[in-house]
Design a protein around this motif. Structure first.
Motif, PDB file in Angstrom:
ATOM      1  N   ILE A 168       0.857  -1.197   0.000  1.00 16.17           N
ATOM      2  CA  ILE A 168       0.000   0.000   0.000  1.00 16.17           C
ATOM      3  C   ILE A 168       0.886   1.237   0.000  1.00 16.17           C
ATOM      4  O   ILE A 168       1.847   1.309   0.763  1.00 16.17           O
ATOM      5  CB  ILE A 168      -0.889   0.035   1.252  1.00 16.17           C
ATOM      6  CG1 ILE A 168      -1.748  -1.219   1.323  1.00 16.17           C
ATOM      7  CG2 ILE A 168      -1.761   1.290   1.270  1.00 16.17           C
ATOM      8  CD1 ILE A 168      -2.426  -1.391   2.652  1.00 16.17           C
ATOM      9  N   CYS A 169       0.532   2.213  -0.844  1.00 13.30           N
ATOM     10  CA  CYS A 169       1.264   3.479  -0.841  1.00 13.30           C
ATOM     11  C   CYS A 169       0.958   4.211   0.471  1.00 13.30           C
ATOM     12  O   CYS A 169      -0.201   4.440   0.800  1.00 13.30           O
ATOM     13  CB  CYS A 169       0.849   4.330  -2.045  1.00 13.30           C
ATOM     14  SG  CYS A 169       1.533   5.993  -1.993  1.00 13.30           S
ATOM     15  N   GLY A 170       1.977   4.577   1.192  1.00 15.09           N
ATOM     16  CA  GLY A 170       1.788   5.256   2.471  1.00 15.09           C
ATOM     17  C   GLY A 170       1.248   6.662   2.322  1.00 15.09           C
ATOM     18  O   GLY A 170       0.756   7.256   3.278  1.00 15.09           O
ATOM     19  N   TYR A 171       1.318   7.206   1.113  1.00 15.94           N
ATOM     20  CA  TYR A 171       0.840   8.570   0.886  1.00 15.94           C
ATOM     21  C   TYR A 171      -0.647   8.611   0.551  1.00 15.94           C
ATOM     22  O   TYR A 171      -1.371   9.442   1.053  1.00 15.94           O
ATOM     23  CB  TYR A 171       1.645   9.216  -0.258  1.00 15.94           C
ATOM     24  CG  TYR A 171       2.971   9.802   0.171  1.00 15.94           C
ATOM     25  CD1 TYR A 171       3.701   9.224   1.209  1.00 15.94           C
ATOM     26  CD2 TYR A 171       3.501  10.925  -0.450  1.00 15.94           C
ATOM     27  CE1 TYR A 171       4.922   9.761   1.610  1.00 15.94           C
ATOM     28  CE2 TYR A 171       4.727  11.469  -0.052  1.00 15.94           C
ATOM     29  CZ  TYR A 171       5.428  10.877   0.975  1.00 15.94           C
ATOM     30  OH  TYR A 171       6.626  11.409   1.367  1.00 15.94           O
ATOM     31  N   CYS A 172      -1.098   7.722  -0.362  1.00 11.91           N
ATOM     32  CA  CYS A 172      -2.456   7.877  -0.902  1.00 11.91           C
ATOM     33  C   CYS A 172      -3.379   6.705  -0.572  1.00 11.91           C
ATOM     34  O   CYS A 172      -4.536   6.717  -0.958  1.00 11.91           O
ATOM     35  CB  CYS A 172      -2.400   8.071  -2.416  1.00 11.91           C
ATOM     36  SG  CYS A 172      -1.950   6.575  -3.308  1.00 11.91           S
ATOM     37  N   ASP A 173      -2.876   5.660   0.114  1.00 10.43           N
ATOM     38  CA  ASP A 173      -3.700   4.513   0.492  1.00 10.43           C
ATOM     39  C   ASP A 173      -4.054   3.633  -0.703  1.00 10.43           C
ATOM     40  O   ASP A 173      -4.811   2.689  -0.572  1.00 10.43           O
ATOM     41  CB  ASP A 173      -4.988   4.987   1.205  1.00 10.43           C
ATOM     42  CG  ASP A 173      -5.693   3.851   1.948  1.00 10.43           C
ATOM     43  OD1 ASP A 173      -5.002   3.081   2.631  1.00 10.43           O
ATOM     44  OD2 ASP A 173      -6.934   3.731   1.838  1.00 10.43           O
ATOM     45  N   THR A 210       6.839   5.653  -2.424  1.00  6.13           N
ATOM     46  CA  THR A 210       5.445   5.977  -2.750  1.00  6.13           C
ATOM     47  C   THR A 210       5.085   5.291  -4.063  1.00  6.13           C
ATOM     48  O   THR A 210       5.962   4.788  -4.763  1.00  6.13           O
ATOM     49  CB  THR A 210       5.237   7.492  -2.963  1.00  6.13           C
ATOM     50  OG1 THR A 210       5.836   7.858  -4.207  1.00  6.13           O
ATOM     51  CG2 THR A 210       5.852   8.300  -1.843  1.00  6.13           C
ATOM     52  N   CYS A 211       3.793   5.322  -4.380  1.00  9.01           N
ATOM     53  CA  CYS A 211       3.408   4.850  -5.710  1.00  9.01           C
ATOM     54  C   CYS A 211       3.889   5.890  -6.727  1.00  9.01           C
ATOM     55  O   CYS A 211       4.178   7.037  -6.368  1.00  9.01           O
ATOM     56  CB  CYS A 211       1.896   4.650  -5.799  1.00  9.01           C
ATOM     57  SG  CYS A 211       0.898   6.146  -5.829  1.00  9.01           S
ATOM     58  N   MET A 212       3.972   5.484  -7.970  1.00  9.95           N
ATOM     59  CA  MET A 212       4.480   6.392  -8.998  1.00  9.95           C
ATOM     60  C   MET A 212       3.585   7.616  -9.154  1.00  9.95           C
ATOM     61  O   MET A 212       4.052   8.718  -9.371  1.00  9.95           O
ATOM     62  CB  MET A 212       4.601   5.669 -10.322  1.00  9.95           C
ATOM     63  CG  MET A 212       5.830   4.814 -10.382  1.00  9.95           C
ATOM     64  SD  MET A 212       6.111   4.288 -12.065  1.00  9.95           S
ATOM     65  CE  MET A 212       7.762   3.650 -11.933  1.00  9.95           C
ATOM     66  N   GLY A 213       2.265   7.399  -9.056  1.00 10.81           N
ATOM     67  CA  GLY A 213       1.332   8.519  -9.202  1.00 10.81           C
ATOM     68  C   GLY A 213       1.630   9.603  -8.181  1.00 10.81           C
ATOM     69  O   GLY A 213       1.715  10.785  -8.511  1.00 10.81           O
ATOM     70  N   CYS A 214       1.793   9.203  -6.936  1.00 16.80           N
ATOM     71  CA  CYS A 214       2.028  10.193  -5.877  1.00 16.80           C
ATOM     72  C   CYS A 214       3.314  10.972  -6.129  1.00 16.80           C
ATOM     73  O   CYS A 214       3.351  12.192  -6.003  1.00 16.80           O
ATOM     74  CB  CYS A 214       2.095   9.512  -4.505  1.00 16.80           C
ATOM     75  SG  CYS A 214       0.454   9.221  -3.823  1.00 16.80           S
ATOM     76  N   ASN A 215       4.356  10.268  -6.491  1.00 17.28           N
ATOM     77  CA  ASN A 215       5.644  10.961  -6.612  1.00 17.28           C
ATOM     78  C   ASN A 215       5.795  11.701  -7.932  1.00 17.28           C
ATOM     79  O   ASN A 215       6.249  12.834  -7.963  1.00 17.28           O
ATOM     80  CB  ASN A 215       6.792   9.964  -6.440  1.00 17.28           C
ATOM     81  CG  ASN A 215       8.109  10.664  -6.141  1.00 17.28           C
ATOM     82  OD1 ASN A 215       8.129  11.700  -5.480  1.00 17.28           O
ATOM     83  ND2 ASN A 215       9.192  10.119  -6.631  1.00 17.28           N
ATOM     84  N   ALA A 286     -10.211  14.152  -5.498  1.00 13.37           N
ATOM     85  CA  ALA A 286     -10.578  13.784  -6.874  1.00 13.37           C
ATOM     86  C   ALA A 286     -10.180  12.334  -7.163  1.00 13.37           C
ATOM     87  O   ALA A 286     -10.952  11.571  -7.739  1.00 13.37           O
ATOM     88  CB  ALA A 286      -9.894  14.725  -7.864  1.00 13.37           C
ATOM     89  N   ARG A 287      -8.973  11.955  -6.741  1.00 12.76           N
ATOM     90  CA  ARG A 287      -8.513  10.583  -7.023  1.00 12.76           C
ATOM     91  C   ARG A 287      -9.415   9.565  -6.331  1.00 12.76           C
ATOM     92  O   ARG A 287      -9.788   8.552  -6.916  1.00 12.76           O
ATOM     93  CB  ARG A 287      -7.062  10.413  -6.566  1.00 12.76           C
ATOM     94  CG  ARG A 287      -6.071  11.146  -7.439  1.00 12.76           C
ATOM     95  CD  ARG A 287      -4.715  11.244  -6.770  1.00 12.76           C
ATOM     96  NE  ARG A 287      -3.986   9.989  -6.768  1.00 12.76           N
ATOM     97  CZ  ARG A 287      -2.859   9.797  -6.050  1.00 12.76           C
ATOM     98  NH1 ARG A 287      -2.376  10.760  -5.294  1.00 12.76           N
ATOM     99  NH2 ARG A 287      -2.238   8.640  -6.098  1.00 12.76           N
ATOM    100  N   TRP A 288      -9.729   9.823  -5.061  1.00 15.63           N
ATOM    101  CA  TRP A 288     -10.559   8.879  -4.311  1.00 15.63           C
ATOM    102  C   TRP A 288     -11.992   8.856  -4.836  1.00 15.63           C
ATOM    103  O   TRP A 288     -12.602   7.794  -4.938  1.00 15.63           O
ATOM    104  CB  TRP A 288     -10.542   9.228  -2.817  1.00 15.63           C
ATOM    105  CG  TRP A 288      -9.247   8.841  -2.137  1.00 15.63           C
ATOM    106  CD1 TRP A 288      -8.103   8.418  -2.739  1.00 15.63           C
ATOM    107  CD2 TRP A 288      -8.991   8.833  -0.723  1.00 15.63           C
ATOM    108  NE1 TRP A 288      -7.144   8.161  -1.792  1.00 15.63           N
ATOM    109  CE2 TRP A 288      -7.654   8.402  -0.551  1.00 15.63           C
ATOM    110  CE3 TRP A 288      -9.740   9.157   0.403  1.00 15.63           C
ATOM    111  CZ2 TRP A 288      -7.069   8.287   0.713  1.00 15.63           C
ATOM    112  CZ3 TRP A 288      -9.154   9.042   1.663  1.00 15.63           C
ATOM    113  CH2 TRP A 288      -7.833   8.602   1.808  1.00 15.63           C
TER     114      TRP A 288
HETATM  115 ZN   LIG Z   1       0.322   6.919  -3.725  1.00 12.57          ZN
END
Ligand SMILES: [Zn+2]
Length: 367
Positions: A168-173, A210-215, A286-288
Motif C-alpha cells: 500500500i502506498c503510504g501517501y495515498c492509500d 510511494t506509488c508512482m502517481g504520488c511521486n 478527486a482521485r478517491w
Molecule cells: Zn500513492
C-alpha cells in the motif's frame, strides 16, 4: 503521509552515518573554508585515508576537477567571501538536521532556506550528488563508510519500505504497484524536496517509498510544508512523524453535479489545514472520488455489495436488516483494515454512504 513508514533502526542509523559525513563536509566548507585549492591532504585530515580516497576520486586534482570538485571550490570561495553568513548557514544546517527529533516541539521550524536563498544553488551542487551516489547500484560501501549493515543504497531502502508497506502506498492509500526495475520498488519521494532543501537530500527521515502517481504526477516538487516555517510544519502530516490516517475523517457524499455519483471529503477536525494540504498536494479528493465512482455501477449501487449479497443469500429475497448487516460488516472490515488493505479508507466512507442514503434502492435493485 497517511500511513506510518519508517526505516528500521539499524538502517536508519547507517544512513544517518553517511548523512553525518555529508554534513561534516558541508560544515568544513562553510565554517573553515580552505584558502588554497582543496587537496587530498585536506580530506585526509578531515575524514582519514579511506574516506578521503573515496572523496578524492570524486573531486580530482585542480587541473582535472570533476563537477563535484568544482562545486566544492565554489562553495568554499563563497564561504570565504561571506564568512559570517556561511557560519550562520552551517548552524542552520545543523539545526535542520534534527527535524525528526524536534517535529513536535512547539514553534519548531526549519532555518533553511530562510534568509539563505542565495546559497541554495551552491549548496545544492555539493549536497545533491550524495543522493545520486545513494541511487547508484553500489550506493555507499559498507567498509568505506563504516556501516554496521551492508552497503547503503536507495534500492535497499525501497526494499525495506516494501516489506513494511503491505503493498500500500503510504501517501495515498492506493496500491504501491509492481516492483520497478530501476529502484526495485516504486518511487523514492523526498518529503522535503531536494530542490529546495538539498541539505536533507539523504536524511534518513526524508526518504519514503510511494506509488508512482504520488511521486511523479502529484507531489513532484510540491512542498506540503510550505516554507517549512512554524505554520508550514504544523499544517502537514509526515510519513513517520505524523501519519494522517488516524487523524482524518473521511465522508462520501452525493456529488452535487451527478446525482448517482459520490464525492469524497477529507477533514481533520484538530488542525483543518493538515487535511487541506494533504488533499491539495496529492489531489486526493478527486482521485478517491473517481476511484469509488468507478466501482459503482450505473445505478449507483456498489457492485461488490450486490455480489456479496448474491453469494450470501443464495437466491433468497433480501430484506433491509440483512443488507444493513452486510454493509455494516463490510464497513467494519474496511475500517479494521486501514493500512493493511489498499483503498480501505475510501471504501469505508463509500459503503457508509450507500447504507445511509441508498439502502432502499439497493434492495430494490437486488430483487
Ligand atoms: Zn500513492
Amino acid at each position: 503521509m497517511l500511513h506510518k513508514r519508517e526505516l528500521p533502526d539499524s538502517e536508519f542509523e547507517d544512513l544517518n552515518k553517511v548523512y553525518r559525513i555529508k554534513r561534516k563536509l558541508l560544515y568544513w566548507l562553510l565554517r573553515t573554508p580552505p584558502t588554497e585549492p582543496i587537496s587530498k591532504k585536506n580530506l585526509e585530515d578531515l575524514f582519514g585515508k579511506k574516506l578521503a580516497s573515496w572523496f578524492w576520486r570524486r573531486i580530482r586534482q585542480p587541473s582535472e576537477r570533476t563537477q563535484f570538485g568544482q562545486a566544492l571550490d565554489t562553495l568554499a570561495a563563497k564561504a570565504l567571501s561571506a564568512n559570517t553568513e556561511a557560519k550562520q548557514l552551517a548552524s542552520a544546517i545543523r539545526h535542520d538536521a534534527q527535524f525528526h527529533k524536534k517535529w513536535h516541539s512547539p514553534g519548531f521550524e526549519l532555518k533553511f532556506p530562510g534568509t539563505f536563498t542565495e546559497w541554495i544553488d551552491p549548496l545544492k551542487a555539493v549536497a545533491e550528488p550524495f543522493y545520486d551516489w545513494l541511487a547508484s547500484e553500489i550506493g555507499f560501501a559498507k567498509d568505506v563508510f563504516g556501516l554496521t549493515g551492508d552497503n547503503m543504497s536507495r534500492s535497499k531502502i525501497m526494499q525495506l519500505y516494501r516489506s513494511q508497506s503491505r503493498r500500500i502506498c503510504g501517501y495515498c492509500d492506493g496500491p504501491l504497484g509492481e516492483i520497478g526495475t530501476k529502484a526495485d520498488a516504486n518511487d523514492c519521494d523526498h518529503f522535503f524536496p531536494k530542490s529546495k532543501w538539498p541539505h536533507l537530500a539523504i536524511h534518513p527521515a526524508n526518504l519514503f517509498a510511494t506509488c508512482m502517481g504520488c511521486n511523479e504526477t502529484w507531489k513532484l516538487d510540491n512542498a506540503p510544508m510550505g516554507n517549512a516555517d512554524e505554520a508550514g510544519i504544523r499544517g502537514t502530516y509526515h510519513p513517520s512523524l505524523l501519519p494522517g490516517s488516524s487523524l482524518i475523517s473521511v465522508d462520501a457524499k452525493q456529488s452535487p453535479k451527478h446525482p448517482m455519483r459520490v464525492s469524497i471529503e477529507i477533514r481533520d477536525e484538530e488542525v483543518p489545514t493538515r487535511a487541506k494540504t494533504l488533499v491539495e498536494t496529492l489531489d486526493l479528493e478527486a482521485r478517491w472520488s473517481n476511484d469509488v465512482n468507478e466501482e459503482m455501477d450505473g445505478k449507483g449501487v456498489s457492485v461488490f455489495v450486490a455480489k456479496a449479497f448474491q453469494l450470501k443469500s443464495r437466491g433468497q429475497s433480501p430484506d433491509e436488516a440483512e443488507i444493513g448487516e452486510l454493509l455494516d460488516g463490510s464497513i467494519s472490515w474496511a475500517r479494521e483494515n486501514i493500512g493493511k488493505e489498499e483503498r480501505s479508507i475510501r471504501q469505508a466512507a463509500a459503503l457508509q454512504y450507500q447504507k445511509d442514503c441508498h439502502l432502499a434502492q439497493i434492495i430494490q435493485e437486488l430483487l
